[in-house]
Scaffold this motif. Sequence first.
Motif, PDB file in Angstrom:
ATOM      1  N   UNK A   1       0.840  -1.197   0.000  1.00 15.72           N
ATOM      2  CA  UNK A   1       0.000   0.000   0.000  1.00 15.72           C
ATOM      3  C   UNK A   1       0.877   1.249   0.000  1.00 15.72           C
ATOM      4  N   UNK A   2       1.933   1.250   0.805  1.00 15.58           N
ATOM      5  CA  UNK A   2       2.853   2.381   0.829  1.00 15.58           C
ATOM      6  C   UNK A   2       3.517   2.609  -0.518  1.00 15.58           C
ATOM      7  N   UNK A   3       3.917   1.523  -1.174  1.00  7.82           N
ATOM      8  CA  UNK A   3       4.536   1.637  -2.491  1.00  7.82           C
ATOM      9  C   UNK A   3       3.569   2.254  -3.506  1.00  7.82           C
ATOM     10  N   UNK A   4       2.323   1.791  -3.483  1.00  7.41           N
ATOM     11  CA  UNK A   4       1.339   2.312  -4.430  1.00  7.41           C
ATOM     12  C   UNK A   4       1.060   3.781  -4.156  1.00  7.41           C
ATOM     13  N   UNK A   5       0.958   4.156  -2.889  1.00  9.79           N
ATOM     14  CA  UNK A   5       0.673   5.548  -2.578  1.00  9.79           C
ATOM     15  C   UNK A   5       1.779   6.468  -3.093  1.00  9.79           C
ATOM     16  N   UNK A   6       3.022   6.096  -2.866  1.00  8.35           N
ATOM     17  CA  UNK A   6       4.130   6.934  -3.328  1.00  8.35           C
ATOM     18  C   UNK A   6       4.149   7.015  -4.853  1.00  8.35           C
ATOM     19  N   UNK A   7       3.983   5.885  -5.523  1.00  9.43           N
ATOM     20  CA  UNK A   7       3.980   5.887  -6.986  1.00  9.43           C
ATOM     21  C   UNK A   7       2.846   6.741  -7.531  1.00  9.43           C
ATOM     22  N   UNK A   8       1.659   6.605  -6.919  1.00  7.27           N
ATOM     23  CA  UNK A   8       0.506   7.372  -7.376  1.00  7.27           C
ATOM     24  C   UNK A   8       0.683   8.862  -7.090  1.00  7.27           C
TER      25      UNK A   8
END
Length: 201
Positions: free
Chosen positions: A37-44
Amino acid sequence: MSSEFGVPEPVSLSAMGEDPIAESSVRLALPAEADRIGEIQVTAWRATYHGLLPADVLLDLNPAQFAAQWRAALLSPGEARNRVMVALAGRELVGFAAITPSDDPDADPKSDALIAELAVDPAATRAGHGSRLLNAVVDTVRADGFTRVTVWVNSTDDVLRAFYTEAGWSPDGAHRELDLYGDESVRIKQIRLHTDPGSAD
């Protein structure tokens, strides 16, 4: 647990195989998924705020820090109606949404829900995951007794605004400016959209 909150259980789209996996599904998040979830948030965020925030600020976003916050929230959600939902493509987590009673000054937290985050991995967009997440959010806030749900979007993000308005959301007249550093050097204008979860089919 998912069906209890109005979210459909994952259904296999294949009748073959010993271990059928749904091609796409939405369910409540697990603490073990905080890193993703953290990875997706940063990428988004790097995609969403490109051109709005300084490049060094976006570069410094740390997925591990975001993940730690999500893990804590998932382990101790506090308010019972705080929810984090995830979208899956097969077994791969490709998006998430966080919903909570609204803390906007003009909101009633008993009846007004807020989408605090809704993000899909940019590599997995245009596959319906965002729409499935949004539908699950609306179903969940309805089951939790909310009568209104809102979301803040950047005023210049026509794509995201269209995503919501095409799903039946509309501006409610509220707007705000985020002051990134507290010195007015970087400000982001946002507008609020809303919908009535009870009006969904």
